[in-house]
Write a protein that holds these residues in place. Structure first.
Motif, short mmCIF file in Angstrom:
data_model
loop_
_atom_site.label_atom_id
_atom_site.label_comp_id
_atom_site.label_asym_id
_atom_site.label_seq_id
_atom_site.Cartn_x
_atom_site.Cartn_y
_atom_site.Cartn_z
N GLU A 1 -30.40 2.10 15.12
CA GLU A 1 -29.42 0.98 14.21
C GLU A 1 -30.40 0.11 13.50
O GLU A 1 -30.03 -0.18 12.23
CB GLU A 1 -28.63 0.27 14.83
N ALA A 2 -31.56 0.08 13.82
CA ALA A 2 -32.51 -0.81 13.04
C ALA A 2 -33.27 -0.10 12.04
O ALA A 2 -34.19 -0.55 11.36
CB ALA A 2 -33.43 -1.71 13.96
N ARG A 3 -32.72 1.12 11.56
CA ARG A 3 -33.65 2.02 10.73
C ARG A 3 -33.86 1.18 9.39
O ARG A 3 -34.83 1.46 8.76
CB ARG A 3 -32.88 3.44 10.33
N LYS A 4 -33.30 0.32 9.15
CA LYS A 4 -33.31 -0.57 7.86
C LYS A 4 -34.96 -1.24 7.85
O LYS A 4 -35.29 -1.45 7.01
CB LYS A 4 -32.31 -1.51 7.60
N TYR A 5 -35.06 -1.54 9.25
CA TYR A 5 -36.39 -2.24 9.38
C TYR A 5 -37.50 -1.39 9.91
O TYR A 5 -38.64 -1.85 10.23
CB TYR A 5 -36.23 -3.49 10.30
N TRP A 6 -37.30 -0.01 10.05
CA TRP A 6 -38.30 0.78 10.49
C TRP A 6 -39.62 0.67 9.78
O TRP A 6 -40.61 0.75 10.68
CB TRP A 6 -37.88 2.27 10.48
N ILE A 7 -39.80 0.34 8.80
CA ILE A 7 -40.95 0.20 7.92
C ILE A 7 -41.92 -0.86 8.58
O ILE A 7 -42.89 -0.97 8.72
CB ILE A 7 -40.79 -0.18 6.48
N GLY B 1 -45.72 -2.64 12.53
CA GLY B 1 -45.92 -3.45 13.67
C GLY B 1 -46.77 -2.47 14.94
O GLY B 1 -47.65 -2.83 15.65
N LEU B 2 -46.00 -1.30 14.90
CA LEU B 2 -46.80 -0.28 15.87
C LEU B 2 -48.34 -0.18 15.38
O LEU B 2 -49.22 -0.01 16.31
CB LEU B 2 -45.83 1.09 15.90
N LEU B 3 -48.62 0.54 14.03
CA LEU B 3 -49.80 0.44 13.71
C LEU B 3 -50.87 -0.70 14.08
O LEU B 3 -51.79 -0.32 14.38
CB LEU B 3 -49.88 0.97 11.99
N SER B 4 -50.35 -1.77 13.73
CA SER B 4 -51.12 -3.13 14.23
C SER B 4 -51.33 -2.91 15.54
O SER B 4 -52.39 -3.52 16.05
CB SER B 4 -50.36 -4.45 13.75
N GLY C 1 -54.73 -7.78 14.76
CA GLY C 1 -53.68 -6.74 15.13
C GLY C 1 -52.60 -7.32 15.85
O GLY C 1 -51.30 -7.07 15.51
N SER C 2 -52.74 -8.08 16.98
CA SER C 2 -51.86 -8.52 17.82
C SER C 2 -51.00 -9.62 16.96
O SER C 2 -49.66 -9.42 17.08
CB SER C 2 -52.51 -9.05 18.98
N SER C 3 -51.61 -10.27 16.33
CA SER C 3 -50.91 -11.32 15.41
C SER C 3 -49.88 -10.57 14.55
O SER C 3 -48.68 -10.83 14.32
CB SER C 3 -51.63 -12.23 14.78
N ALA C 4 -50.37 -9.65 13.76
CA ALA C 4 -49.66 -9.03 12.61
C ALA C 4 -48.32 -8.09 13.28
O ALA C 4 -47.25 -8.18 12.92
CB ALA C 4 -50.44 -7.90 11.98
N GLY D 1 -46.98 -8.65 16.19
CA GLY D 1 -46.06 -9.64 16.82
C GLY D 1 -45.01 -10.16 15.63
O GLY D 1 -43.90 -10.18 15.71
N TYR D 2 -45.80 -10.65 14.16
CA TYR D 2 -44.92 -10.97 13.44
C TYR D 2 -44.04 -10.14 12.79
O TYR D 2 -42.63 -10.07 12.51
CB TYR D 2 -45.63 -11.58 12.22
N LEU D 3 -44.51 -8.61 12.57
CA LEU D 3 -43.68 -7.58 11.96
C LEU D 3 -42.66 -7.37 12.96
O LEU D 3 -41.23 -7.09 12.49
CB LEU D 3 -44.51 -6.48 11.67
N ASN D 4 -42.81 -7.40 14.20
CA ASN D 4 -41.87 -6.92 15.28
C ASN D 4 -40.68 -7.76 15.32
O ASN D 4 -39.47 -7.69 15.24
CB ASN D 4 -42.36 -6.50 16.67
#
Ligand SMILES: Nc1ncnc2c1ncn2[C@@H]1O[C@H](COP(=O)(O)OP(=O)(O)OP(=O)(O)O)[C@@H](O)[C@H]1O
Length: 574
Positions: free
Chosen positions: A10-16, A21-24, A74-77, A79-82
Motif C-alpha cells: 500500500e505504501a508504493r507511493k513512497y517506495w522510492i 533508505g534501504l540503499l543507505s 548511512g544510518s542517519s539517511a 532513518g530519515y528516509l524510512n
C-alpha cells in the motif's frame, strides 16, 4: 507477515524513499563490517612485529574513520528516509480510515464504541510507522549482517565458522517458540487497550449521568479492572521476552565459548593465528546479534501488526449502506416521498416496520404520530438512508434512493433532531455548518427565522461566541433553535423535524412553530412530534401502530373517525 506485506504494497507511493533508505542502510551496515577487520589487521601486524606498524596503523585508522563516517551518514539517511515514507503512509492511512468511518452506516456505530474507533484512528494507525520505519529496516539490516558477517567468518577460518553455527538452530528454535506465543498475546493487549479507551471515552461523555447517579466508584472499578487486564496482557507478552532474552544471551555466549576453546586449540597447533581469533570473536558477536534480536523484532512486529490489523478491520468492513456501482446524482427534487411495501428491522427477531405503503406529496407537511418506539424516527432514518430496508423501497420523486449517490440524496434533505449536536466552534460556524458559502445576512436571517437571533446577540461575543464540544454553554432550547436555524439555512426541498421543538417552552415553541410553518410551506416536511397540538395543521397525519400504519387523514378527519389518533389526542390534551 501478511500485514507487513500489505502495508509495504500500500505504501508504493513512497517506495522510492524506502528504496533509498534501504540503499543507505546497506551502505551503513557494510561500512560497520570494517571495525573488527581493522583490529584483526592491527593484531596481525603487531604479532608479526611489522617494521611499518606506525604507517600501517595510520592507514587503517584513516580508513576506519572513513567507514565509521559512512556508517553514521548511512544510518542517519536511512532513518530519515524510512520515517519520511512511514509517517506519510500513516497520514494517508488515517485519512482512509477516517473517510471509511464517515461513510459507515449508523448500524456500525451502534455496535462499535466511539473510544475504540478513536483509538484505531489515533494510536493503532501509528503502528504502521513501527513496521515501516523500524521493523522492516531492522529485519533487512539483520539479514544483511548475518549473511555478510557469516561470509567474513568463513573467509577467516571455515572450521571455526562451522563451529560457531552449532548454536544457531537452538537460537532459531527459541525465537520461533517465542514468536508463536507472543502474537496472540499482543492481539489481546491491543483489544484490551481499545476497550479501555472506549470505556474512558464513554465515561467522560457521560460524566454528568455518572455524578447524578453517584456511580463514580463503580465506573472507577470498571476502569481499574480494564487497566489491570491491560497491564496483565502486557506483562504476559513481556514474560516471553524477559525469559527468552537472557536465554538467548546464554546460548550466544555458549557459541563464543566453543569458538574460544576450539580456536585456542587451533592456535596451539599453529593452524590459526591470534589475529584471526581476535577478528573472529569480534565478528562473532556481530553474527549472533541478528539472531538474538530476531525475537525482539518478531515481538515488535507482532505488536505493531496487531494494531494495524485493527485499522484494516475497519477499512475492510463492508458497509451495509453501500452506494451502487453506477449511481446517478439526484438533482434538486420537488420532494415527493414514497414508501413502497417497506419492511425493516434492526435485528431479525423484532420487526419494526412491515409492508408499509405511504405517499407524501411534494410540498406537503406530513406528521408521523404514534406511541413511543413504534418506528417514527426509523422512517425518517430510512428516508435519509441511514439504513436500507430489508424489503421494499423508499422513492424520492419516483427514484429509488439506492440508485442515487448518498451525497446528492442528503443534499436534498435537512434534519432537525431532538438531540442536537453542536460542534466545537462559534455560534456562526454551527449555523453555517451545512452551507459554508452562506453570507452573513443569510445566516442571520436563518437565526431570526428560528427565533435564535435575540439570544445570540445577547451572548458575550454574539455570533462569534465559542460553544463547547457539545454546546454545553447553551440551554437545551437554545441548542435546538441553533439546529433549526442550521436546517432553515440549508434550504433543502425536504425537511425532517424529529421532535425538533421538544426542548422548548410552550411560548417559544409557538413562536418557532410559526417560523417552521412558514419554512414548511415551500418544501416537503416530515414532522415527528409527541405534542399533537404542534401538528394539528399538517396536510396529512399518519398514525403508526404495531408495525404499520393504522390511520391517515387530516386532524379533523381523524378526530371524527374516533380511532387511535383521537385517543392519542385526548391523552396529549390532558
Ligand atoms: N439502533 C437500533 N438498534 C436496535 N433497535 C433500535 C435501534 N433504534 C431503534 N430501535 C428500536 O426500533 C423501534 C423503533 O424505534 P424508533 O426510534 O423508530 O421509535 P419512535 O417511534 O421514533 O420512538 P420515540 O417516539 O420514542 O422517539 C424501537 O423498538 C427501538 O427500540
Amino acid at each position: 507477515m501478511e500485514t507487513a506485506i500489505r502495508i509495504f504494497k500500500e505504501a508504493r507511493k513512497y517506495w522510492i524513499f524506502l528504496i533509498a533508505g534501504l540503499l543507505s542502510l546497506i551502505i551503513s551496515t557494510a561500512a560497520g563490517f570494517y571495525m573488527p577487520w581493522a583490529l584483526r589487521e592491527l593484531t596481525g601486524l603487531a604479532t608479526e612485529g611489522s617494521a611499518d606498524f606506525g604507517k600501517e596503523a595510520l592507514r587503517i585508522g584513516l580508513f576506519l574513520l572513513f567507514t565509521t563516517a559512512l556508517q553514521a551518514a548511512g544510518s542517519s539517511a536511512s532513518g530519515y528516509l524510512n520515517h519520511y515514507a512511514a509517517l506519510n503512509y500513516v497520514a494517508d492511512l488515517r485519512t482512509r480510515l477516517y473517510s471509511k468511518l464517515q461513510h459507515m452506516s449508523l448500524k456500525y456505530f451502534h455496535k462499535s464504541r466511539t473510544g475504540d474507533l478513536t483509538g484505531r484512528v489515533v494510536s493503532d494507525s501509528l503502528d504502521a510507522e513501527v513496521l515501516l520505519a523500524h521493523v522492516i529496516p531492522d529485519f533487512a539490516s539483520n539479514i544483511l549482517t548475518f549473511i555478510g558477517v557469516g561470509a567474513l567468518l568463513f573467509t577467516i577460518n571455515w572450521r571455526l565458522a562451522f563451529m560457531s553455527l552449532i548454536t544457531i538452530p537452538i537460537l532459531v528454535w527459541i525465537t520461533i517458540w517465542q514468536s508463536k506465543h507472543v502474537s496472540p498475546v499482543w492481539k489481546e493487549n491491543s483489544k484490551v487497550r481499545g476497550e479501555l479507551a472506549g470505556t474512558v471515552q464513554d465515561n467522560l461523555s457521560g460524566i454528568k449521568e455518572i455524578q447524578i447517579f453517584n456511580q463514580q466508584k463503580q465506573e472507577e472499578l470498571k476502569v481499574t479492572d480494564l487497566s489491570k487486564r491491560h497491564s496483565m496482557a502486557y506483562l504476559r507478552a513481556s514474560f516471553f521476552f524477559e525469559t527468552t532474552y537472557p536465554l538467548l544471551a546464554f546460548v550466544t555466549a555458549l557459541g563464543t565459548v566453543l569458538v574460544i576453546v576450539y580456536g585456542g586449540h587451533l592456535v596451539s597447533v599453529g593452524s590459526v593465528s591470534i589475529a584471526d581469533i581476535v577478528g573472529f570473536v569480534m565478528y562473532l558477536s556481530m553474527f549472533y546479534g541478528p539472531v538474538k534480536s530476531f525475537s525482539g523484532l518478531v515481538e515488535r512486529a507482532g505488536e505493531a501488526s496487531a494494531g494495524c490489523r485493527r485499522v484494516f478491520e475497519v477499512i475492510d468492513e463492508i458497509s451495509d449502506v453501500k452506494e451502487a456501482e453506477h449511481v446517478t446524482v439526484l438533482p434538486r427534487v420537488r420532494g415527493e416521498i414514497q414508501l413502497q411495501n417497506l419492511s425493516f428491522s434492526y435485528n431479525e427477531e423484532i420487526p419494526v416496520l412491515e409492508n408499509v405503503n405511504l405517499t407524501i406529496k411534494a410540498g406537503h407537511t406530513v406528521a408521523l404520530v404514534g406511541t413511543t418506539g413504534v418506528g417514527k424516527s426509523t422512517i425518517a432514518n430510512l428516508v435519509n438512508r441511514f439504513y436500507d430496508p430489508q424489503k421494499g423501497a423508499v422513492l424520492v420523486d419516483g427514484v429509488d434512493i439506492r440508485e442515487v449517490s448518498l451525497e446528492s440524496l442528503r443534499d436534498n434533505i435537512s434534519m432537525v433532531l431532538q438531540d442536537t449536536f453542536l460542534f466545537h466552534g462559534t455560534v456562526y460556524e454551527n449555523i453555517a455548518y451545512g452551507w459554508k458559502e452562506a453570507t452573513r445576512e443569510q445566516v442571520i436571517a436563518a437565526a431570526e427565522a428560528a427565533n435564535a437571533h435575540t439570544f445570540i446577540e445577547a451572548l458575550e461575543q454574539g455570533y462569534e461566541t465559542q460553544i463547547g464540544e457539545r454546546g454545553i454553554r447553551l440551554s437545551g432550547g437554545q441548542k435546538q433553535r441553533l439546529s433549526i436555524a442550521r436546517a432553515i439555512l440549508r434550504n433543502s426541498p425536504i425537511l425532517i423535524l424529529d421532535e425538533a421543538t421538544s426542548a422548548l417552552d410552550a411560548k417559544t415553541e409557538a413562536e418557532i412553530q410559526e417560523a417552521l410553518d412558514e419554512v414548511s410551506k415551500e418544501r416537503t416536511t416530515l414532522v415527528i412530534a409527541h405534542r399533537l397540538s404542534t401538528i394539528r395543521h399538517a396536510d396529512q397525519i399518519v398514525v403508526l401502530d404495531g408495525t404499520g400504519i393504522a390511520q391517515t387523514g387530516t386532524h379533523d378527519e381523524l378526530i371524527a373517525q374516533g380511532g387511535p389518533y383521537a385517543k392519542l389526542y385526548e391523552v396529549s390534551k390532558n
